[in-house]
Enzyme design. Structure first.
Site, PDB file in Angstrom:
ATOM      1  N   CYS A 170     -36.997 -24.993 -26.744  1.00 13.24           N
ATOM      2  CA  CYS A 170     -38.007 -23.133 -26.471  1.00 13.24           C
ATOM      3  C   CYS A 170     -38.653 -23.923 -25.173  1.00 13.24           C
ATOM      4  O   CYS A 170     -39.570 -24.726 -24.725  1.00 13.24           O
ATOM      5  CB  CYS A 170     -38.808 -23.549 -27.586  1.00 13.24           C
ATOM      6  SG  CYS A 170     -39.515 -21.911 -27.281  1.00 13.24           S
ATOM      7  N   HIS A 216     -33.386 -16.837 -32.299  1.00 13.95           N
ATOM      8  CA  HIS A 216     -34.588 -17.080 -32.207  1.00 13.95           C
ATOM      9  C   HIS A 216     -35.208 -16.384 -30.879  1.00 13.95           C
ATOM     10  O   HIS A 216     -36.733 -16.881 -30.901  1.00 13.95           O
ATOM     11  CB  HIS A 216     -34.768 -18.196 -31.216  1.00 13.95           C
ATOM     12  CG  HIS A 216     -35.178 -19.160 -30.220  1.00 13.95           C
ATOM     13  ND1 HIS A 216     -35.331 -20.907 -30.557  1.00 13.95           N
ATOM     14  CD2 HIS A 216     -36.161 -19.023 -29.548  1.00 13.95           C
ATOM     15  CE1 HIS A 216     -36.476 -20.734 -29.385  1.00 13.95           C
ATOM     16  NE2 HIS A 216     -36.568 -20.391 -28.849  1.00 13.95           N
ATOM     17  N   GLU A 217     -35.168 -15.758 -30.526  1.00 13.01           N
ATOM     18  CA  GLU A 217     -35.764 -14.911 -29.233  1.00 13.01           C
ATOM     19  C   GLU A 217     -36.744 -13.610 -30.111  1.00 13.01           C
ATOM     20  O   GLU A 217     -37.658 -13.098 -29.844  1.00 13.01           O
ATOM     21  CB  GLU A 217     -34.842 -14.083 -28.328  1.00 13.01           C
ATOM     22  CG  GLU A 217     -34.378 -14.938 -27.727  1.00 13.01           C
ATOM     23  CD  GLU A 217     -35.141 -16.006 -26.631  1.00 13.01           C
ATOM     24  OE1 GLU A 217     -36.716 -15.505 -25.998  1.00 13.01           O
ATOM     25  OE2 GLU A 217     -34.892 -17.068 -26.442  1.00 13.01           O
TER      26      GLU A 217
HETATM   27 NI    NI Z   1     -38.755 -19.471 -27.598  1.00 12.69          NI
END
Ligand code: NI
Length: 178
Positions: free
Chosen positions: A100, A142-143
């Site tokens: 990330c 994830h986003e």
């Molecule tokens: Ni991220």
């Protein structure tokens, strides 16, 4: 071109729920998305969520193209998704490595739904509905987690599989951050 500062884990804004975008097609949204694209490109990311640049709105971008650095990664279409909603297709989950931009230098093994349907709007307010699986589905999950104040380390089952990329992958195995 405006590359914005990416907030890092520890910043309370990254643990807050982002708000729905009230007017999907607007000059302010357009400017936000331009800054997000510039920032993601400058950092060679696979995805970015608005809260990562300090804007608490439900906007994500993502996209991955063939890159010799990441031969094992499938392509993901360049997408802007406003007010996204994810629906898992089936119960199947799989573990995969993630990184990330808000947790630089680290990697973790994270369970995600293998197949999903996602919906949202593009920057002109046109609805998007897609089904995705594998890495594409992983990046979207994830986003969208970022919009609910969830960073991937919070989803790791076994923290032995969370660590520094250079140590976990001394031979240089790598993935784009998102
Ligand atoms: Ni991220």
């Amino acid at each position: 071109m405006t590359v914005r500062v990416v907030r890092q884990m520890g910043d309370p804004l990254l643990f807050a729920r982002a708000q729905e975008v009230p007017v999907v097609s607007s000059a302010a949204l357009s400017q936000l998305v331009t800054d997000m694209k510039d920032t993601m490109a400058a950092l060679s990311g696979a995805g970015l969520a608005a809260p990562q640049i300090g804007v608490p709105l439900r906007v994500v971008i993502f996209g991955v193209h063939a890159n010799p650095r990441y031969p094992q990664v499938a392509e993901v279409p360049d997408t802007v998704l406003v007010n996204p909603v994810i629906e898992p297709l089936g119960e199947d989950q799989e573990e995969g490595w993630e990184g990330c931009l808000s947790v630089p230098g680290m990697r973790g093994l994270v369970p995600r739904y293998r197949r999903i349907r996602y919906r949202g709007f593009d920057i002109d307010g046109v609805p998007i509905v897609r089904e995705a699986e594998g890495f594409h589905a992983r990046v979207v999950q994830h986003e969208c987690d970022h919009l609910d104040g969830v960073l991937y380390p919070l989803r790791i089952h076994d923290l032995k599989f969370f660590g520094y990329e250079a140590t976990l992958f001394p031979e240089g195995y790598s993935l784009p951050d998102s």
